[in-house]
Design an enzyme around this catalytic site. Structure first.
Site, PDB file in Angstrom:
ATOM      1  N   GLY A   1       1.719 -43.615  -0.877  1.00 21.95           N
ATOM      2  CA  GLY A   1       1.027 -42.846   0.145  1.00 21.95           C
ATOM      3  C   GLY A   1      -0.127 -42.152  -0.544  1.00 21.95           C
ATOM      4  N   HIS A   2      -1.319 -42.711  -0.403  1.00 26.76           N
ATOM      5  CA  HIS A   2      -2.489 -42.167  -1.098  1.00 26.76           C
ATOM      6  C   HIS A   2      -3.382 -41.467  -0.084  1.00 26.76           C
ATOM      7  CE1 HIS A   2      -1.943 -45.259  -4.606  1.00 26.76           C
ATOM      8  NE2 HIS A   2      -0.904 -44.466  -4.415  1.00 26.76           N
TER       9      HIS A   2
ATOM     10  N   GLN B   1       2.568 -45.215  -7.415  1.00 28.98           N
ATOM     11  CA  GLN B   1       3.656 -44.531  -8.100  1.00 28.98           C
ATOM     12  C   GLN B   1       3.132 -43.963  -9.435  1.00 28.98           C
ATOM     13  OE1 GLN B   1       4.542 -47.979  -6.821  1.00 28.98           O
ATOM     14  NE2 GLN B   1       4.600 -46.739  -4.993  1.00 28.98           N
TER      15      GLN B   1
ATOM     16  N   ASP C   1       2.250 -39.085  -6.471  1.00 29.64           N
ATOM     17  CA  ASP C   1       1.591 -38.080  -5.636  1.00 29.64           C
ATOM     18  C   ASP C   1       0.738 -37.100  -6.430  1.00 29.64           C
ATOM     19  OD1 ASP C   1       2.969 -39.301  -3.569  1.00 29.64           O
ATOM     20  OD2 ASP C   1       4.665 -37.907  -3.718  1.00 29.64           O
TER      21      ASP C   1
ATOM     22  N   LYS D   1      -3.994 -39.520  -6.745  1.00 33.17           N
ATOM     23  CA  LYS D   1      -4.714 -40.743  -7.137  1.00 33.17           C
ATOM     24  C   LYS D   1      -5.707 -41.162  -6.044  1.00 33.17           C
ATOM     25  CE  LYS D   1      -0.644 -42.785  -7.610  1.00 33.17           C
ATOM     26  NZ  LYS D   1       0.304 -41.673  -7.531  1.00 33.17           N
TER      27      LYS D   1
END
Ligand code: GDP
Ligand code: IMO
Ligand code: MG
Length: 423
Positions: A38-39, A224, A11, A14
Protein backbone atom coordinates in the site's frame (compact mmCIF):
# COMPACT_ATOMS: atom_id res chain seq x y z
CA UNK A 1 19.08 1.27 -12.52
CA UNK A 2 18.47 2.91 -9.15
CA UNK A 3 16.40 1.25 -6.44
CA UNK A 4 14.08 2.43 -3.66
CA UNK A 5 13.71 0.00 -0.78
CA UNK A 6 12.03 -0.15 2.62
CA UNK A 7 14.53 -0.78 5.42
CA UNK A 8 12.20 -1.59 8.30
CA UNK A 9 8.88 -3.47 8.34
CA UNK A 10 7.16 -1.64 5.50
CA UNK A 11 5.19 1.61 5.19
CA UNK A 12 8.28 3.80 5.46
CA UNK A 13 6.95 6.23 2.84
CA UNK A 14 8.31 4.61 -0.32
CA UNK A 15 5.32 5.69 -2.43
CA UNK A 16 5.69 9.35 -1.54
CA UNK A 17 9.42 9.38 -2.27
CA UNK A 18 9.06 7.54 -5.59
CA UNK A 19 6.28 9.87 -6.72
CA UNK A 20 8.67 12.71 -6.06
CA UNK A 21 11.83 11.42 -7.72
CA UNK A 22 10.28 9.45 -10.58
CA UNK A 23 10.28 12.59 -12.73
CA UNK A 24 14.04 12.05 -13.08
CA UNK A 25 13.47 8.60 -14.59
CA UNK A 26 12.08 7.16 -17.81
CA UNK A 27 10.70 4.04 -16.17
CA UNK A 28 9.56 2.93 -12.72
CA UNK A 29 9.32 -0.81 -12.14
CA UNK A 30 7.81 -2.89 -9.36
CA UNK A 31 9.84 -6.05 -8.83
CA UNK A 32 8.25 -7.92 -5.93
CA UNK A 33 5.07 -8.47 -3.97
CA UNK A 34 1.50 -7.85 -4.98
CA UNK A 35 -1.62 -6.26 -3.58
CA UNK A 36 -0.18 -6.61 -0.06
CA UNK A 37 1.64 -3.33 -0.71
CA UNK A 38 0.00 0.00 0.00
CA UNK A 39 2.01 2.94 -1.29
CA UNK A 40 0.36 6.25 -0.43
CA UNK A 41 0.75 9.31 -2.57
CA UNK A 42 -0.69 12.71 -1.72
CA UNK A 43 -1.47 15.06 -4.57
CA UNK A 44 -3.21 18.40 -4.15
CA UNK A 45 -4.37 17.48 -0.67
CA UNK A 46 -5.90 14.17 -1.82
CA UNK A 47 -4.44 10.79 -1.08
CA UNK A 48 -4.40 7.55 -3.06
CA UNK A 49 -2.93 4.22 -2.05
CA UNK A 50 -1.40 2.16 -4.83
CA UNK A 51 -1.08 -1.59 -4.48
CA UNK A 52 0.27 -2.95 -7.76
CA UNK A 53 0.48 0.17 -9.87
CA UNK A 54 4.00 1.62 -9.75
CA UNK A 55 4.29 4.97 -7.98
CA UNK A 56 5.57 6.74 -11.10
CA UNK A 57 2.08 6.60 -12.60
CA UNK A 58 1.38 10.30 -12.08
CA UNK A 59 4.31 11.31 -14.27
CA UNK A 60 2.89 11.27 -17.77
CA UNK A 61 6.28 10.68 -19.42
CA UNK A 62 7.24 7.76 -17.16
CA UNK A 63 6.55 4.20 -18.20
CA UNK A 64 5.44 1.90 -15.41
CA UNK A 65 6.40 -1.74 -15.31
CA UNK A 66 4.92 -4.52 -13.21
CA UNK A 67 7.85 -6.90 -13.29
CA UNK A 68 8.43 -10.63 -13.31
CA UNK A 69 9.02 -11.01 -9.57
CA UNK A 70 5.54 -9.76 -8.69
CA UNK A 71 2.25 -11.59 -8.22
CA UNK A 72 -0.84 -10.06 -9.80
CA UNK A 73 -4.40 -10.52 -8.66
CA UNK A 74 -6.52 -9.54 -11.68
CA UNK A 75 -9.58 -8.80 -9.52
CA UNK A 76 -7.67 -6.46 -7.23
CA UNK A 77 -5.80 -4.92 -10.18
CA UNK A 78 -9.05 -4.07 -11.99
CA UNK A 79 -10.43 -2.34 -8.89
CA UNK A 80 -7.18 -0.47 -8.41
CA UNK A 81 -7.19 0.85 -11.97
CA UNK A 82 -10.82 1.94 -11.63
CA UNK A 83 -9.97 3.71 -8.40
CA UNK A 84 -7.01 5.44 -10.04
CA UNK A 85 -9.19 6.72 -12.86
CA UNK A 86 -11.63 8.19 -10.35
CA UNK A 87 -8.72 9.86 -8.56
CA UNK A 88 -7.18 11.31 -11.71
CA UNK A 89 -9.28 11.36 -14.85
CA UNK A 90 -6.38 12.40 -17.03
CA UNK A 91 -4.50 9.13 -16.56
CA UNK A 92 -4.65 6.54 -19.31
CA UNK A 93 -3.27 3.46 -17.60
CA UNK A 94 -3.51 1.09 -20.58
CA UNK A 95 -0.95 3.20 -22.41
CA UNK A 96 1.32 3.64 -19.45
CA UNK A 97 1.56 0.30 -17.67
CA UNK A 98 3.43 -2.70 -19.02
CA UNK A 99 3.09 -6.07 -17.32
CA UNK A 100 5.51 -9.00 -17.36
CA UNK A 101 4.13 -12.12 -19.03
CA UNK A 102 6.19 -14.06 -16.50
CA UNK A 103 4.63 -12.45 -13.42
CA UNK A 104 2.50 -14.94 -11.52
CA UNK A 105 -1.25 -14.75 -11.01
CA UNK A 106 -3.03 -14.65 -7.67
CA UNK A 107 -6.23 -16.67 -7.93
CA UNK A 108 -9.33 -16.07 -5.80
CA UNK A 109 -8.73 -19.40 -4.07
CA UNK A 110 -5.26 -18.15 -3.03
CA UNK A 111 -6.98 -15.35 -1.17
CA UNK A 112 -9.41 -17.78 0.46
CA UNK A 113 -6.57 -20.12 1.43
CA UNK A 114 -4.73 -17.18 3.00
CA UNK A 115 -7.79 -16.32 5.10
CA UNK A 116 -8.28 -19.98 5.97
CA UNK A 117 -4.68 -20.45 7.17
CA UNK A 118 -4.70 -17.19 9.12
CA UNK A 119 -7.88 -18.16 10.95
CA UNK A 120 -7.16 -21.85 11.51
CA UNK A 121 -5.30 -22.64 14.76
CA UNK A 122 -3.55 -25.58 13.04
CA UNK A 123 -1.31 -23.03 11.25
CA UNK A 124 1.02 -20.28 12.47
CA UNK A 125 -0.80 -16.95 12.36
CA UNK A 126 1.40 -14.46 10.52
CA UNK A 127 -0.95 -11.49 10.47
CA UNK A 128 -0.93 -11.33 6.66
CA UNK A 129 -2.80 -8.83 4.54
CA UNK A 130 -5.00 -11.73 3.35
CA UNK A 131 -4.23 -11.09 -0.28
CA UNK A 132 -3.16 -14.65 -1.10
CA UNK A 133 0.47 -13.61 -1.53
CA UNK A 134 2.12 -16.62 0.13
CA UNK A 135 -0.28 -18.99 -1.64
CA UNK A 136 0.56 -17.57 -5.09
CA UNK A 137 4.31 -17.57 -4.44
CA UNK A 138 4.28 -21.05 -2.93
CA UNK A 139 2.42 -22.40 -5.97
CA UNK A 140 5.01 -20.66 -8.15
CA UNK A 141 7.80 -22.49 -6.31
CA UNK A 142 5.83 -25.73 -6.55
CA UNK A 143 5.65 -25.05 -10.30
CA UNK A 144 1.87 -25.37 -10.21
CA UNK A 145 0.90 -21.77 -10.83
CA UNK A 146 -0.41 -19.78 -13.79
CA UNK A 147 1.37 -16.74 -15.15
CA UNK A 148 0.17 -13.58 -16.85
CA UNK A 149 1.27 -14.90 -20.25
CA UNK A 150 -1.01 -17.91 -19.80
CA UNK A 151 -4.13 -15.75 -19.99
CA UNK A 152 -3.62 -15.46 -23.75
CA UNK A 153 -3.58 -19.20 -24.37
CA UNK A 154 -6.78 -20.88 -25.62
CA UNK A 155 -6.91 -23.37 -22.76
CA UNK A 156 -6.45 -20.76 -20.00
CA UNK A 157 -10.07 -20.83 -18.86
CA UNK A 158 -10.12 -24.61 -18.41
CA UNK A 159 -6.71 -24.71 -16.68
CA UNK A 160 -7.65 -21.93 -14.28
CA UNK A 161 -11.08 -23.39 -13.61
CA UNK A 162 -9.47 -26.73 -12.80
CA UNK A 163 -7.31 -25.09 -10.12
CA UNK A 164 -10.23 -23.10 -8.75
CA UNK A 165 -12.40 -26.23 -8.52
CA UNK A 166 -9.62 -28.27 -6.90
CA UNK A 167 -8.68 -25.66 -4.27
CA UNK A 168 -12.29 -24.75 -3.56
CA UNK A 169 -13.09 -28.40 -2.88
CA UNK A 170 -10.11 -28.65 -0.55
CA UNK A 171 -11.27 -25.60 1.43
CA UNK A 172 -14.76 -27.04 1.67
CA UNK A 173 -13.43 -30.42 2.79
CA UNK A 174 -11.22 -28.70 5.37
CA UNK A 175 -14.34 -27.07 6.80
CA UNK A 176 -13.88 -23.42 5.83
CA UNK A 177 -17.14 -21.91 6.97
CA UNK A 178 -17.53 -18.59 5.16
CA UNK A 179 -17.00 -19.45 1.50
CA UNK A 180 -18.41 -17.33 -1.32
CA UNK A 181 -20.00 -19.32 -4.15
CA UNK A 182 -17.48 -20.82 -6.56
CA UNK A 183 -19.44 -19.56 -9.58
CA UNK A 184 -19.34 -16.04 -8.18
CA UNK A 185 -15.56 -15.91 -7.59
CA UNK A 186 -14.86 -17.66 -10.91
CA UNK A 187 -16.95 -15.16 -12.85
CA UNK A 188 -15.36 -12.18 -11.14
CA UNK A 189 -11.91 -13.64 -11.83
CA UNK A 190 -12.46 -14.33 -15.54
CA UNK A 191 -14.04 -10.89 -16.02
CA UNK A 192 -10.96 -9.31 -14.46
CA UNK A 193 -8.66 -11.45 -16.62
CA UNK A 194 -10.48 -10.03 -19.65
CA UNK A 195 -9.73 -6.55 -18.30
CA UNK A 196 -6.04 -7.44 -17.79
CA UNK A 197 -5.81 -8.36 -21.46
CA UNK A 198 -6.27 -4.66 -22.35
CA UNK A 199 -2.78 -4.05 -21.01
CA UNK A 200 0.52 -4.56 -22.76
CA UNK A 201 1.74 -7.89 -21.35
CA UNK A 202 5.22 -8.55 -22.63
CA UNK A 203 8.77 -9.75 -21.93
CA UNK A 204 9.63 -6.93 -19.55
CA UNK A 205 13.22 -8.19 -19.09
CA UNK A 206 13.88 -7.50 -22.74
CA UNK A 207 12.01 -4.20 -22.63
CA UNK A 208 13.98 -3.02 -19.59
CA UNK A 209 17.41 -4.13 -20.79
CA UNK A 210 16.79 -2.56 -24.19
CA UNK A 211 15.81 0.66 -22.44
CA UNK A 212 19.02 0.59 -20.41
CA UNK A 213 21.11 0.04 -23.51
CA UNK A 214 19.42 3.10 -25.04
CA UNK A 215 20.55 5.16 -22.03
CA UNK A 216 17.14 5.32 -20.35
CA UNK A 217 16.93 5.55 -16.57
CA UNK A 218 15.05 2.98 -14.51
CA UNK A 219 13.86 3.30 -10.94
CA UNK A 220 13.05 -0.02 -9.27
CA UNK A 221 10.29 0.23 -6.67
CA UNK A 222 10.50 -2.13 -3.73
CA UNK A 223 7.45 -3.13 -1.79
CA UNK A 224 7.46 -4.34 1.81
CA UNK A 225 10.92 -4.05 3.38
CA UNK A 226 14.16 -5.71 4.47
CA UNK A 227 12.85 -7.05 7.76
CA UNK A 228 9.94 -8.68 5.90
CA UNK A 229 12.20 -10.34 3.32
CA UNK A 230 11.55 -14.06 2.87
CA UNK A 231 15.23 -14.92 3.41
CA UNK A 232 16.60 -12.12 5.57
CA UNK A 233 13.56 -10.95 7.52
CA UNK A 234 12.10 -12.09 10.82
CA UNK A 235 10.96 -15.47 9.50
CA UNK A 236 8.27 -16.82 9.65
CA UNK A 237 6.73 -13.38 10.22
CA UNK A 238 7.70 -12.10 6.80
CA UNK A 239 6.22 -11.75 3.36
CA UNK A 240 6.91 -14.32 0.65
CA UNK A 241 9.12 -12.37 -1.77
CA UNK A 242 12.60 -10.92 -2.04
CA UNK A 243 12.37 -7.33 -0.91
CA UNK A 244 16.05 -6.41 -1.19
CA UNK A 245 18.35 -4.93 -3.83
CA UNK A 246 19.20 -8.39 -5.11
CA UNK A 247 15.44 -9.04 -5.33
CA UNK A 248 15.20 -6.02 -7.65
CA UNK A 249 17.84 -7.52 -9.87
CA UNK A 250 16.25 -10.97 -10.08
CA UNK A 251 12.67 -9.68 -10.06
CA UNK A 252 13.29 -7.47 -13.09
CA UNK A 253 15.91 -9.56 -14.88
CA UNK A 254 18.50 -6.80 -14.72
CA UNK A 255 22.12 -7.61 -13.91
CA UNK A 256 23.44 -6.50 -10.48
CA UNK A 257 26.20 -4.79 -12.47
CA UNK A 258 23.61 -2.26 -13.65
CA UNK A 259 22.60 -1.11 -10.16
CA UNK A 260 23.49 2.48 -9.26
CA UNK A 261 21.98 4.39 -6.36
CA UNK A 262 20.19 2.39 -3.66
CA UNK A 263 17.84 4.61 -1.67
CA UNK A 264 16.89 3.07 1.67
CA UNK A 265 13.74 4.50 3.25
CA UNK A 266 13.31 4.48 7.02
CA UNK A 267 11.04 6.25 9.43
CA UNK A 268 12.58 8.18 12.31
CA UNK A 269 10.91 5.54 14.49
CA UNK A 270 9.59 2.06 13.67
CA UNK A 271 6.24 0.54 12.84
CA UNK A 272 5.13 -2.96 12.08
CA UNK A 273 1.79 -4.53 11.12
CA UNK A 274 1.27 -8.21 11.69
CA UNK A 275 3.01 -10.52 14.13
CA UNK A 276 6.69 -11.08 14.87
CA UNK A 277 9.67 -9.73 16.78
CA UNK A 278 9.71 -6.01 17.45
CA UNK A 279 12.29 -5.27 20.16
CA UNK A 280 11.67 -1.52 20.48
CA UNK A 281 7.89 -1.78 20.57
CA UNK A 282 6.10 0.79 22.73
CA UNK A 283 3.10 -0.94 24.23
CA UNK A 284 2.04 1.94 26.45
CA UNK A 285 -0.08 5.07 26.12
CA UNK A 286 2.90 6.93 24.70
CA UNK A 287 2.98 4.45 21.80
CA UNK A 288 -0.76 4.96 21.30
CA UNK A 289 -0.27 8.73 21.15
CA UNK A 290 2.51 8.38 18.58
CA UNK A 291 0.28 6.11 16.49
CA UNK A 292 -2.40 8.81 16.41
CA UNK A 293 0.09 11.58 15.72
CA UNK A 294 1.75 9.64 12.90
CA UNK A 295 -1.59 8.34 11.61
CA UNK A 296 -0.12 4.87 11.82
CA UNK A 297 -2.94 2.76 10.47
CA UNK A 298 -2.28 0.32 7.62
CA UNK A 299 -2.67 1.91 4.17
CA UNK A 300 -3.86 -1.41 2.86
CA UNK A 301 -5.81 -3.10 5.64
CA UNK A 302 -6.53 -0.21 8.04
CA UNK A 303 -4.99 -2.20 10.92
CA UNK A 304 -3.35 -0.13 13.70
CA UNK A 305 0.42 -0.31 13.20
CA UNK A 306 2.59 -1.37 16.11
CA UNK A 307 4.91 1.48 17.17
CA UNK A 308 8.48 1.48 18.49
CA UNK A 309 11.65 3.54 18.73
CA UNK A 310 14.14 3.54 15.89
CA UNK A 311 16.00 0.24 15.83
CA UNK A 312 19.63 0.69 14.76
CA UNK A 313 20.72 -2.97 14.89
CA UNK A 314 17.87 -3.82 12.48
CA UNK A 315 18.63 -0.76 10.35
CA UNK A 316 22.36 -1.59 10.17
CA UNK A 317 21.45 -5.07 9.03
CA UNK A 318 19.11 -3.70 6.35
CA UNK A 319 21.73 -1.21 5.12
CA UNK A 320 24.29 -4.02 4.99
CA UNK A 321 22.29 -6.62 3.05
CA UNK A 322 21.05 -4.02 0.57
CA UNK A 323 24.23 -1.99 0.11
CA UNK A 324 22.21 1.17 0.68
CA UNK A 325 23.99 4.24 -0.70
CA UNK A 326 21.82 6.88 0.96
CA UNK A 327 19.16 7.03 3.59
CA UNK A 328 15.81 8.76 3.16
CA UNK A 329 14.47 9.49 6.62
CA UNK A 330 10.72 10.04 6.86
CA UNK A 331 8.26 11.21 9.49
CA UNK A 332 10.72 13.37 11.43
CA UNK A 333 7.75 15.73 11.93
CA UNK A 334 5.88 13.09 13.95
CA UNK A 335 8.56 13.10 16.65
CA UNK A 336 8.55 16.88 16.90
CA UNK A 337 7.61 18.11 20.36
CA UNK A 338 9.13 15.22 22.31
CA UNK A 339 11.55 16.08 25.12
CA UNK A 340 13.73 13.13 24.24
CA UNK A 341 13.80 10.62 21.44
CA UNK A 342 14.83 7.00 21.97
CA UNK A 343 17.12 5.10 19.62
CA UNK A 344 17.96 1.45 20.17
CA UNK A 345 21.71 1.03 19.67
CA UNK A 346 22.13 -2.61 20.78
CA UNK A 347 20.12 -5.62 21.87
CA UNK A 348 20.75 -7.59 25.00
CA UNK A 349 19.99 -11.22 24.27
CA UNK A 350 18.64 -13.79 26.71
CA UNK A 351 22.12 -15.23 27.38
CA UNK A 352 23.39 -11.76 28.31
CA UNK A 353 25.30 -11.21 25.07
CA UNK A 354 25.11 -7.86 23.30
CA UNK A 355 24.32 -7.54 19.59
CA UNK A 356 24.81 -4.38 17.54
CA UNK A 357 23.64 -5.73 14.18
CA UNK A 358 20.39 -7.69 14.11
CA UNK A 359 20.94 -11.38 13.50
CA UNK A 360 18.07 -13.77 13.88
CA UNK A 361 16.31 -11.20 16.04
CA UNK A 362 14.70 -13.33 18.71
CA UNK A 363 11.37 -12.23 20.16
CA UNK A 364 12.96 -11.54 23.53
CA UNK A 365 15.84 -9.30 22.40
CA UNK A 366 15.94 -6.44 24.94
CA UNK A 367 16.60 -3.01 23.42
CA UNK A 368 19.37 -0.85 24.86
CA UNK A 369 18.23 2.72 24.29
CA UNK A 370 20.19 5.91 23.81
CA UNK A 371 18.20 9.05 24.58
CA UNK A 372 18.68 11.98 22.24
CA UNK A 373 17.42 15.49 22.93
CA UNK A 374 14.15 16.02 21.07
CA UNK A 375 13.24 18.88 18.73
CA UNK A 376 10.22 21.09 19.12
CA UNK A 377 9.83 23.20 15.98
CA UNK A 378 6.99 22.58 13.53
CA UNK A 379 8.92 21.11 10.61
CA UNK A 380 6.04 20.73 8.21
CA UNK A 381 6.52 24.00 6.30
CA UNK A 382 10.28 24.14 6.28
CA UNK A 383 11.87 24.64 2.88
CA UNK A 384 15.54 24.77 3.72
CA UNK A 385 17.95 22.67 5.77
CA UNK A 386 19.19 25.80 7.51
CA UNK A 387 15.77 26.01 9.20
CA UNK A 388 16.12 22.60 10.86
CA UNK A 389 16.47 22.63 14.65
CA UNK A 390 19.96 21.79 15.93
CA UNK A 391 18.66 18.76 17.88
CA UNK A 392 17.33 17.22 14.66
CA UNK A 393 20.59 17.95 12.84
CA UNK A 394 22.42 16.20 15.69
CA UNK A 395 20.04 13.25 15.37
CA UNK A 396 20.80 13.00 11.63
CA UNK A 397 24.57 13.25 12.22
CA UNK A 398 24.32 10.48 14.79
CA UNK A 399 22.51 8.23 12.29
CA UNK A 400 25.07 8.97 9.58
CA UNK A 401 27.92 8.08 11.91
CA UNK A 402 26.25 4.85 13.06
CA UNK A 403 25.08 3.69 9.63
CA UNK A 404 28.06 4.99 7.70
CA UNK A 405 25.89 6.37 4.89
CA UNK A 406 24.60 9.87 4.24
CA UNK A 407 21.04 10.94 4.97
CA UNK A 408 20.18 12.25 1.52
CA UNK A 409 16.59 13.36 2.15
CA UNK A 410 14.46 14.24 5.15
CA UNK A 411 10.69 13.93 4.85
CA UNK A 412 8.71 16.27 7.10
CA UNK A 413 5.10 15.53 6.19
CA UNK A 414 2.93 13.41 3.89
CA UNK A 415 2.69 16.08 1.17
CA UNK A 416 4.71 15.95 -2.01
CA UNK A 417 6.62 19.15 -1.21
CA UNK A 418 7.28 18.19 2.39
CA UNK A 419 10.75 16.83 1.83
CA UNK A 420 14.20 18.38 2.10
CA UNK A 421 17.13 17.33 -0.04
CA UNK A 422 20.06 17.33 2.35
CA UNK A 423 22.92 16.24 0.10
P1 GDP B 1 4.92 2.88 1.81
O1 GDP B 1 4.21 1.59 1.86
O2 GDP B 1 6.36 2.76 2.18
O3 GDP B 1 4.72 3.62 0.52
O4 GDP B 1 4.28 3.78 2.96
P2 GDP B 1 2.70 3.96 3.25
O5 GDP B 1 2.15 4.85 2.22
O6 GDP B 1 2.05 2.66 3.49
O7 GDP B 1 2.75 4.66 4.66
C1 GDP B 1 3.39 5.88 4.87
C2 GDP B 1 2.36 6.87 5.42
O8 GDP B 1 3.03 7.99 5.94
C3 GDP B 1 1.43 7.41 4.36
O9 GDP B 1 0.20 7.68 4.95
C4 GDP B 1 2.12 8.69 3.92
O10 GDP B 1 1.19 9.65 3.41
C5 GDP B 1 2.71 9.18 5.22
N1 GDP B 1 3.99 9.89 5.13
C6 GDP B 1 5.03 9.70 4.29
N2 GDP B 1 6.06 10.48 4.62
C7 GDP B 1 5.67 11.19 5.71
C8 GDP B 1 6.31 12.18 6.55
O11 GDP B 1 7.46 12.54 6.39
N3 GDP B 1 5.55 12.66 7.59
C9 GDP B 1 4.28 12.28 7.82
N4 GDP B 1 3.64 12.81 8.87
N5 GDP B 1 3.66 11.36 7.06
C10 GDP B 1 4.35 10.82 6.03
P1 IMO C 1 4.34 -1.82 1.79
O1 IMO C 1 4.89 -2.07 0.42
C1 IMO C 1 3.73 -3.33 5.83
C2 IMO C 1 3.25 -7.67 6.26
C3 IMO C 1 1.92 -8.15 6.77
C4 IMO C 1 2.36 -9.41 7.49
C5 IMO C 1 3.45 -9.97 6.58
C6 IMO C 1 2.96 -11.02 5.60
O2 IMO C 1 3.14 -0.97 1.83
O3 IMO C 1 5.41 -1.38 2.72
P2 IMO C 1 1.55 -10.93 3.36
O4 IMO C 1 0.18 -10.40 3.09
O5 IMO C 1 2.62 -10.29 2.56
O6 IMO C 1 1.60 -12.44 3.28
O7 IMO C 1 1.82 -10.56 4.91
O8 IMO C 1 3.95 -8.86 5.86
N1 IMO C 1 3.19 -6.80 5.06
C7 IMO C 1 3.37 -5.47 5.10
N2 IMO C 1 3.56 -4.64 6.13
N3 IMO C 1 3.77 -2.85 4.57
C8 IMO C 1 3.63 -3.69 3.52
O9 IMO C 1 3.82 -3.29 2.25
C9 IMO C 1 3.36 -5.05 3.75
N4 IMO C 1 3.13 -6.12 2.96
C10 IMO C 1 3.04 -7.18 3.76
O10 IMO C 1 1.33 -7.21 7.63
O11 IMO C 1 2.97 -9.07 8.71
MG1 MG D 1 2.53 0.74 2.77
Amino acid sequence: MDIVLGLQWGDEGKGKFIDLISEKYDITARFNGGANAGHSIERNGRKITLKMIPSGIFMKEVQNIIGTGTVIDPVSFKKEIQNLQIFDKTIQPEGNIIISRKAHLVLPTHRLLDIFMEENPAYTTIGTTKNGIAQAYSNKILRQNLRVGDIFSPDFQSRAQHILDRDYKMLKDEGMIVLPALEEISKEFFDAVGFLKNFNCTETEIFLNTALSEGKKILAEGSQAAMLDIDHGTYPYVTSSSTTASGASSGLGISPKKIGEIYGIAKAYCTRVGNGAFPTELLDEFGDDLRMKGNEFGSNTGRPRRIGWLDLPALKYAVMINGVTQLVLTKADVLSGLKSVGVCTHYELKDGSIESVAGILPENAKPILKWMTGWTADLSNMKNISELPQELTDFLSFLEAELEIPVGYLSIGPGREQILKLK
